[in-house]
Design a protein around this motif. Sequence first.
Motif, PDB file in Angstrom:
ATOM      1  N   VAL A 121     -52.256   8.230  56.317  1.00  0.00           N
ATOM      2  CA  VAL A 121     -51.299   7.157  56.044  1.00  0.00           C
ATOM      3  C   VAL A 121     -52.030   5.826  56.189  1.00  0.00           C
ATOM      4  O   VAL A 121     -53.016   5.723  56.923  1.00  0.00           O
ATOM      5  CB  VAL A 121     -50.083   7.215  56.994  1.00  0.00           C
ATOM      6  CG1 VAL A 121     -49.305   8.513  56.806  1.00  0.00           C
ATOM      7  CG2 VAL A 121     -50.519   7.062  58.447  1.00  0.00           C
ATOM      8  N   ASN A 122     -51.529   4.841  55.493  1.00  0.00           N
ATOM      9  CA  ASN A 122     -52.177   3.528  55.523  1.00  0.00           C
ATOM     10  C   ASN A 122     -51.635   2.717  56.700  1.00  0.00           C
ATOM     11  O   ASN A 122     -50.426   2.540  56.830  1.00  0.00           O
ATOM     12  CB  ASN A 122     -51.911   2.787  54.205  1.00  0.00           C
ATOM     13  CG  ASN A 122     -52.788   1.551  54.077  1.00  0.00           C
ATOM     14  OD1 ASN A 122     -52.808   0.710  54.969  1.00  0.00           O
ATOM     15  ND2 ASN A 122     -53.520   1.458  52.973  1.00  0.00           N
ATOM     16  N   VAL A 123     -52.530   2.241  57.509  1.00  0.00           N
ATOM     17  CA  VAL A 123     -52.102   1.450  58.664  1.00  0.00           C
ATOM     18  C   VAL A 123     -52.547  -0.005  58.537  1.00  0.00           C
ATOM     19  O   VAL A 123     -52.687  -0.726  59.519  1.00  0.00           O
ATOM     20  CB  VAL A 123     -52.621   2.054  59.994  1.00  0.00           C
ATOM     21  CG1 VAL A 123     -52.066   3.455  60.178  1.00  0.00           C
ATOM     22  CG2 VAL A 123     -54.133   2.056  60.055  1.00  0.00           C
ATOM     23  N   TRP A 170     -57.051   3.893  56.600  1.00  0.00           N
ATOM     24  CA  TRP A 170     -56.207   5.084  56.520  1.00  0.00           C
ATOM     25  C   TRP A 170     -56.541   5.978  57.696  1.00  0.00           C
ATOM     26  O   TRP A 170     -57.699   6.094  58.096  1.00  0.00           O
ATOM     27  CB  TRP A 170     -56.475   5.846  55.216  1.00  0.00           C
ATOM     28  CG  TRP A 170     -56.030   5.100  53.983  1.00  0.00           C
ATOM     29  CD1 TRP A 170     -56.679   4.063  53.388  1.00  0.00           C
ATOM     30  CD2 TRP A 170     -54.845   5.330  53.234  1.00  0.00           C
ATOM     31  NE1 TRP A 170     -55.968   3.622  52.289  1.00  0.00           N
ATOM     32  CE2 TRP A 170     -54.833   4.389  52.162  1.00  0.00           C
ATOM     33  CE3 TRP A 170     -53.779   6.243  53.333  1.00  0.00           C
ATOM     34  CZ2 TRP A 170     -53.809   4.334  51.222  1.00  0.00           C
ATOM     35  CZ3 TRP A 170     -52.766   6.185  52.389  1.00  0.00           C
ATOM     36  CH2 TRP A 170     -52.779   5.240  51.352  1.00  0.00           C
ATOM     37  N   CYS A 203     -51.711  11.053  59.893  1.00  0.00           N
ATOM     38  CA  CYS A 203     -50.284  10.807  60.149  1.00  0.00           C
ATOM     39  C   CYS A 203     -49.974  10.843  61.633  1.00  0.00           C
ATOM     40  O   CYS A 203     -49.299   9.965  62.168  1.00  0.00           O
ATOM     41  CB  CYS A 203     -49.477  11.865  59.403  1.00  0.00           C
ATOM     42  SG  CYS A 203     -47.860  12.283  60.092  1.00  0.00           S
ATOM     43  N   ASP A 234     -47.258   5.342  61.098  1.00  0.00           N
ATOM     44  CA  ASP A 234     -46.664   4.195  60.398  1.00  0.00           C
ATOM     45  C   ASP A 234     -45.139   4.200  60.555  1.00  0.00           C
ATOM     46  O   ASP A 234     -44.512   3.155  60.726  1.00  0.00           O
ATOM     47  CB  ASP A 234     -47.076   4.166  58.919  1.00  0.00           C
ATOM     48  CG  ASP A 234     -46.731   5.440  58.181  1.00  0.00           C
ATOM     49  OD1 ASP A 234     -46.498   6.481  58.822  1.00  0.00           O
ATOM     50  OD2 ASP A 234     -46.691   5.400  56.928  1.00  0.00           O
ATOM     51  N   GLU A 235     -44.572   5.399  60.533  1.00  0.00           N
ATOM     52  CA  GLU A 235     -43.116   5.471  60.713  1.00  0.00           C
ATOM     53  C   GLU A 235     -42.730   5.132  62.159  1.00  0.00           C
ATOM     54  O   GLU A 235     -41.683   4.517  62.404  1.00  0.00           O
ATOM     55  CB  GLU A 235     -42.591   6.865  60.348  1.00  0.00           C
ATOM     56  CG  GLU A 235     -41.068   6.939  60.421  1.00  0.00           C
ATOM     57  CD  GLU A 235     -40.512   8.298  60.032  1.00  0.00           C
ATOM     58  OE1 GLU A 235     -41.277   9.151  59.543  1.00  0.00           O
ATOM     59  OE2 GLU A 235     -39.295   8.496  60.231  1.00  0.00           O
ATOM     60  N   ARG A 295     -42.484   1.587  62.141  1.00  0.00           N
ATOM     61  CA  ARG A 295     -41.364   1.131  61.313  1.00  0.00           C
ATOM     62  C   ARG A 295     -40.023   1.297  62.031  1.00  0.00           C
ATOM     63  O   ARG A 295     -39.116   0.476  61.877  1.00  0.00           O
ATOM     64  CB  ARG A 295     -41.367   1.897  59.984  1.00  0.00           C
ATOM     65  CG  ARG A 295     -40.405   1.335  58.956  1.00  0.00           C
ATOM     66  CD  ARG A 295     -40.761   1.802  57.548  1.00  0.00           C
ATOM     67  NE  ARG A 295     -40.751   3.250  57.413  1.00  0.00           N
ATOM     68  CZ  ARG A 295     -41.841   3.992  57.153  1.00  0.00           C
ATOM     69  NH1 ARG A 295     -43.014   3.410  57.009  1.00  0.00           N
ATOM     70  NH2 ARG A 295     -41.761   5.299  57.045  1.00  0.00           N
ATOM     71  N   ALA A 352     -50.757  -4.796  57.872  1.00  0.00           N
ATOM     72  CA  ALA A 352     -50.828  -5.091  59.304  1.00  0.00           C
ATOM     73  C   ALA A 352     -50.923  -6.589  59.539  1.00  0.00           C
ATOM     74  O   ALA A 352     -51.780  -7.264  58.971  1.00  0.00           O
ATOM     75  CB  ALA A 352     -52.036  -4.398  59.924  1.00  0.00           C
ATOM     76  N   GLY A 408     -52.601   2.241  64.502  1.00  0.00           N
ATOM     77  CA  GLY A 408     -51.569   1.993  63.502  1.00  0.00           C
ATOM     78  C   GLY A 408     -50.224   1.662  64.125  1.00  0.00           C
ATOM     79  O   GLY A 408     -49.480   0.824  63.624  1.00  0.00           O
ATOM     80  N   LEU A 455     -49.025  -2.071  62.840  1.00  0.00           N
ATOM     81  CA  LEU A 455     -47.904  -2.178  61.896  1.00  0.00           C
ATOM     82  C   LEU A 455     -46.622  -2.646  62.556  1.00  0.00           C
ATOM     83  O   LEU A 455     -45.590  -2.769  61.911  1.00  0.00           O
ATOM     84  CB  LEU A 455     -47.673  -0.828  61.210  1.00  0.00           C
ATOM     85  CG  LEU A 455     -48.840  -0.322  60.359  1.00  0.00           C
ATOM     86  CD1 LEU A 455     -48.536   1.075  59.817  1.00  0.00           C
ATOM     87  CD2 LEU A 455     -49.127  -1.280  59.203  1.00  0.00           C
TER      88      LEU A 455
END
Length: 334
Positions: free
Chosen positions: A139-141, A145, A148, A198-199, A202, A240, A285, A289
């Motif tokens: 995943v992109n942070v 990357w 996850c 990342d989630e 989020r 970020a 990440g 993020l």
Amino acid sequence: MSYTGPDFEPPQRRRSPLRRPLTVAIAALVPGALLGWGVYAAVGGPDDGDTGGSDRAGAVRTSAAPSAGASSPGDSASAFPHGDDGKKPAGSSPAPTSKTSPSAAQPPASGPLKGKVVVIDPGHNPANFQHASEINRKVNVGTHWKECDTTGTATNAGWPEAKFTLDVAHRLRTLLEAQGATVKLTQDGDRPYGPCVDERARIGNEAHADAAISIHADGSGAGNRGFHVIMPGPVHEGAADTRAIAAPSAELGKRVAGNFVRVTGTAPSNYLGEGTGLVTRTDLGGLNLSTVPKVFIECGNMRDSKDAALLTSGSWRQKAAQGMSEGIVSFLRG
Ligand code: ZN
């Protein structure tokens, strides 16, 4: 499966994020806690609390700001601060299973944290071991990357970090809800794996959390002991952008560390943070993020037998949660 640490890639050069010895912060915090005790008790702090829970805002004043990009490749322990063993926890779980009853806690009609939102991120997921392909996807942070999520580490006896983090998260949730906070967990053992890092960030962002904390325990070498709090350094790349949260996160981190050491009586890390218990990183990440004040806490080293004895103790975990809670309360009331 080897833990390569998406959360903890080879570290940044450590440039003493906060050189001030933690003892100084503690010395500053304690009087604040004592001063705040009357107010704290008056507004409904837990009766069985053994410490004050409302350090005054002015209790901690330091001009030190987290330095960007800290790290120390020369520090072998910090290169794999989170589990380099690749050892899968055994099926048996000799460690404690005592549980709190988080759902039993009913947020009071009022409390010092009424209206405040706290997101607790229990690191990893007990079921990540069964979902290698899912958690290994990148995943992109923002800055790069990375995987996850990861399995996390475990004690030498096989008690997984993911169970530790969830247990402490439940205890912390109960304590914060008792203070009137609205608490959300990023995962509660209620999903097959993850969430991805990342989630995890989020969830805190979308909850508009006033504070977020990611709970972990380390997987370093035997003899490496103690806790450390990880704070985001300034990052502005891709998705970020921590520039706005770096300072408040540092404040949150200092308060969590100060209260954690005071309540648990556990010394700060002897292998990271130069005795301060505080580390700044720009490669995580979950921090990069975040758009809300957030810190990670590594409560101890699961691979050290003495630390493991603490981490597997229900009474110590309760103190750990209490220390975190009081740090968060201090930050939110500041
Ligand atoms: Zn972890």
